[in-house]
Design a protein around this motif. Structure first.
Motif: not given
Length: 384
Positions: A76-79, A106-112, A151-157
């Motif tokens: 789930t880390t953006l690559n 789908p799940k957040s581990d803070g890596s993004n 928590g800033d894990v979302c991205l908006r467009f």
């Protein structure tokens, strides 16, 4: 936004994107004088050599196994190399033709968070959305995060539904909760640390990178440096920027053929009067984003709205007035000033000349258009 990319086989054949990720390969040659050459290896040195090789091999195999496990498990880390699965959280209409999309892992581990932060600090960036049926992709620019963005894990467009755009039509057809494959980040334009003023000429959804530029630039504000951004935003219809007001007079909005009129040879409709939006009209989502930025950084953000159906267009005078205003308030320290242009290809071409493709890469191309005609000094121009 960037044109969709179609490549043989799959996306990693995009030469321009691959080069931006990998960069030039450096080769290093070393030599040593005869006196420094090693003598035949002793049994002890051969044992250490074997141990070193075994260690390196084990580390490499372990890294490869972990990489394949992550790929199979769906990281789930953006690559920037492979696509990552995100989930569509919401889609809010901005106008009859555009919507505000929110996606998250789908799940957040803070890596993004660290990946996002580095991109925001650098400048303007985008991610590619994949259309899986046609195996094509298109780059879209995230809007700056808000205080309630989980928590800033979302991205908006901000994405406009193009009747001829396979990717945008696909995205608008998805249901809430659907999975979306994205890849990135891709840095479109770095904003140097010494930048003092940005004039952003935006057409339509080109407002998204303008908000990005403002977010990156204005975060550098401190007691000594107070950078500024001037946004000139052109739209075809008032509904795209309802609630937006020009802080200055409307004299800068030139009643002249727009870039669309220049291309197709039609004359502007002068039957429209410049609309004054009343206090009772609710502002559009994007206008509210702009107002939030202005409230957060007072006296550092100015915005002018231009609407084709009201016969108000961005012209030479509009840009010239912004440059003169910026130069008059400059600190005189020789800091760089930038003019950034974003929007449809025809809009960019009219303002600053078209970008060009050469050897599989999209290049800036020569400066042309009305910005070249102004013959501005000490202003760098970049087409997005």
């Amino acid at each position: 936004m960037k044109p969709r990319i179609r490549s043989p086989g799959f996306f990693l054949q995009d030469a321009h994107f691959t080069r931006s990720l990998v960069g030039p390969q450096r080769q290093h040659a070393t030599s040593c004088p005869p006196s420094a050459q090693l003598s035949p290896a002793s049994p002890v040195s051969r044992q250490w050599l074997r141990l070193t090789l075994v260690t390196i091999t084990a580390a490499g195999v372990g890294g490869y196994i972990k990489w394949t496990q992550d790929a199979k498990a769906g990281s789930t880390t953006l690559n920037p190399v492979r696509f990552t699965s995100y989930e569509l959280v919401s889609r809010e209409p901005v106008s009859t033709t555009g919507s505000l999309f929110t996606i998250k892992p789908p799940k957040s581990d803070g890596s993004n968070l660290a990946i996002y932060e580095e991109a925001w600090n650098t400048g303007i960036w985008s991610v590619m959305f994949k259309q899986p049926q046609l195996q094509i992709g298109r780059d879209y620019t995230p809007l700056p995060p808000t205080s309630d963005t989980e928590g800033d894990v979302c991205l908006r467009f901000f994405i406009r539904k193009d009747p001829f755009g396979e990717v945008s039509r696909y995205l608008h057809s998805l249901k809430i909760g659907a999975r979306i494959e994205v890849r990135g980040p891709r840095i479109e334009c770095e904003i140097p640390l010494e930048t003092e003023t940005v004039i952003f000429v935006a057409g339509g959804t080109g407002i998204a990178p303008a908000l990005q530029a403002g977010h990156t630039l204005l975060r550098r504000t401190n007691q000594v440096n107070k950078p500024r951004i001037h946004i000139l935003w052109a739209n075809r219809q008032r509904q795209d920027c309802v609630g937006g007001r020009n802080e200055s007079t409307d004299a800068a909005a030139e009643v002249r053929p727009s870039w669309l009129s220049r291309i197709f040879g039609s004359k502007p409709d002068r039957s429209y009067a410049l609309t004054k939006v009343g206090d009772t009209v609710e502002s559009s989502l994007i206008v509210r984003e702009i107002e939030t930025l202005k409230a957060q950084y007072p006296e550092q953000v100015t915005v002018q709205y231009f609407v084709d159906e009201e016969s108000s267009f961005i012209g030479k005078r509009s840009i010239w007035d912004c440059t003169k205003s910026a130069e008059s308030s400059s600190s005189g320290k020789g800091n760089r000033n930038l003019i950034l242009v974003s929007g449809p290809e025809g809009f960019i071409g009219y303002m600053a000349g078209p970008k060009i493709w050469a050897q599989g890469m999209e290049l800036q191309g020569p400066l042309q258009g009305i910005i070249k005609e102004l013959d501005l000094q000490n202003w760098a121009v970049w087409k997005l």
